[in-house]
Design a protein around this motif. Structure first.
Motif, short mmCIF file in Angstrom:
data_model
loop_
_atom_site.label_atom_id
_atom_site.label_comp_id
_atom_site.label_asym_id
_atom_site.label_seq_id
_atom_site.Cartn_x
_atom_site.Cartn_y
_atom_site.Cartn_z
N ASN A 73 61.95 -17.32 27.91
CA ASN A 73 61.52 -16.91 29.24
C ASN A 73 60.45 -15.84 29.05
OD1 ASN A 73 61.28 -16.16 31.93
ND2 ASN A 73 63.09 -14.86 31.87
N PHE A 74 59.23 -16.26 28.79
CA PHE A 74 58.18 -15.30 28.48
C PHE A 74 57.86 -14.38 29.65
CE2 PHE A 74 57.49 -18.54 25.17
CZ PHE A 74 57.67 -17.71 24.07
N ASN A 75 58.19 -14.79 30.88
CA ASN A 75 58.02 -13.88 32.02
C ASN A 75 58.94 -12.67 31.88
OD1 ASN A 75 56.14 -15.55 33.20
ND2 ASN A 75 57.65 -16.62 34.44
N GLY A 76 59.99 -12.80 31.09
CA GLY A 76 60.90 -11.69 30.83
C GLY A 76 60.29 -10.60 29.98
N LEU A 77 59.09 -10.82 29.46
CA LEU A 77 58.39 -9.80 28.68
C LEU A 77 57.32 -9.09 29.49
CD1 LEU A 77 57.98 -11.64 25.27
CD2 LEU A 77 59.57 -9.80 25.84
N GLU A 78 57.18 -9.45 30.74
CA GLU A 78 56.16 -8.85 31.60
C GLU A 78 56.62 -7.49 32.12
OE1 GLU A 78 53.94 -9.66 35.85
OE2 GLU A 78 55.10 -11.27 34.92
N MET A 79 55.83 -6.46 31.80
CA MET A 79 56.13 -5.12 32.32
C MET A 79 55.65 -5.03 33.74
SD MET A 79 55.69 -2.03 29.71
CE MET A 79 55.61 -2.37 27.98
N THR A 80 56.51 -4.58 34.61
CA THR A 80 56.14 -4.40 36.00
C THR A 80 56.54 -2.99 36.43
OG1 THR A 80 56.54 -5.14 38.25
CG2 THR A 80 58.30 -5.52 36.70
N LYS A 81 55.83 -2.43 37.37
CA LYS A 81 56.15 -1.12 37.92
C LYS A 81 57.19 -1.23 39.03
CE LYS A 81 53.15 2.34 36.76
NZ LYS A 81 53.53 3.72 36.62
N ASP A 82 57.53 -2.44 39.40
CA ASP A 82 58.46 -2.67 40.50
C ASP A 82 59.87 -2.23 40.09
OD1 ASP A 82 59.99 -3.58 42.60
OD2 ASP A 82 59.44 -5.68 42.36
N ALA A 83 60.35 -1.16 40.70
CA ALA A 83 61.66 -0.61 40.37
C ALA A 83 62.80 -1.51 40.81
CB ALA A 83 61.81 0.77 40.99
N ASP A 84 62.50 -2.51 41.62
CA ASP A 84 63.54 -3.45 42.03
C ASP A 84 63.65 -4.62 41.06
OD1 ASP A 84 64.31 -2.06 44.35
OD2 ASP A 84 62.64 -2.91 45.47
N SER A 85 62.74 -4.72 40.13
CA SER A 85 62.77 -5.79 39.14
C SER A 85 63.54 -5.34 37.90
CB SER A 85 61.35 -6.16 38.71
OG SER A 85 60.65 -6.74 39.78
N PRO A 86 64.14 -6.29 37.19
CA PRO A 86 64.86 -5.94 35.97
C PRO A 86 63.94 -5.43 34.87
CG PRO A 86 65.52 -8.09 36.77
CD PRO A 86 64.31 -7.69 37.55
N ILE A 87 64.51 -4.66 33.97
CA ILE A 87 63.81 -4.12 32.80
C ILE A 87 63.68 -5.24 31.76
CG2 ILE A 87 64.11 -2.46 30.88
CD1 ILE A 87 63.39 -1.15 33.56
N ILE A 88 62.66 -5.13 30.90
CA ILE A 88 62.48 -6.08 29.81
C ILE A 88 63.70 -6.05 28.90
CG2 ILE A 88 61.22 -6.49 27.66
CD1 ILE A 88 58.69 -5.68 29.11
N GLY A 89 64.19 -7.23 28.56
CA GLY A 89 65.26 -7.35 27.58
C GLY A 89 64.71 -8.02 26.34
N ALA A 90 64.73 -7.34 25.23
CA ALA A 90 64.18 -7.88 24.00
C ALA A 90 65.20 -7.72 22.87
CB ALA A 90 62.86 -7.17 23.66
#
Length: 147
Positions: free
Chosen positions: A113-130
């Motif tokens: 799920n490469f979208n799971g590596l996208e850093m976003t400033k949106d505090a409602d979105s989950p943090i990157i899991g690596a």
């Protein structure tokens, strides 16, 4: 405490992740005292005066640094909810922020799920899991507005 409380909290400040690798033993981290610091896992042993402690590793609950050193530190504890929610009662609850992940790889499904590596400033979105907690720490610094 909510992730939104940290959004742009350190805007324009320089931030550092203090990892927990063996080479840390030989490093002088005193110059970091004036910067935003996130100690990851056993990094708390070297950076007990950090601003934040982060772990998304279920194994930390068995280590002294999680049960003793992180507890004694006055820092904010950033903990992966799915793995550590039931093992955080020894912390002062006002110092704990639980977060969710976006996974980048699911071993169970053998899917990426490469979208799971996208850093976003949106505090409602989950943090990157690596693979390591350091990636989650970097995402937190980004949300906090650090350089």
């Amino acid at each position: 405490m909510l992730l939104k409380d940290l959004q742009d909290k350190h805007l324009g400040s320089m931030g550092f992740v203090v990892g927990g690798g063996p080479s840390l033993h030989f490093q002088n981290i005193e110059p970091l005292k004036d910067y935003v610091t996130i100690a990851v896992n056993s990094g708390i042993l070297k950076a007990s005066n950090c601003d934040y402690f982060l772990s998304d590793d279920v194994g930390v609950k068995h280590w002294n640094y999680y049960n003793r050193d992180a507890k004694e530190s006055k820092c904010i504890k950033l903990l992966y909810e799915d793995k550590l929610k039931n093992d955080a009662s020894h912390f002062r609850q006002e110092e704990v922020l639980f977060f969710k992940h976006k996974w980048w790889y699911s071993p169970e499904k053998k899917e990426y799920n490469f979208n799971g590596l996208e850093m976003t400033k949106d505090a409602d979105s989950p943090i990157i899991g690596a693979r390591t907690s350091a990636a989650s720490a970097l995402h937190f610094l980004y949300i906090m507005g650090c350089n």
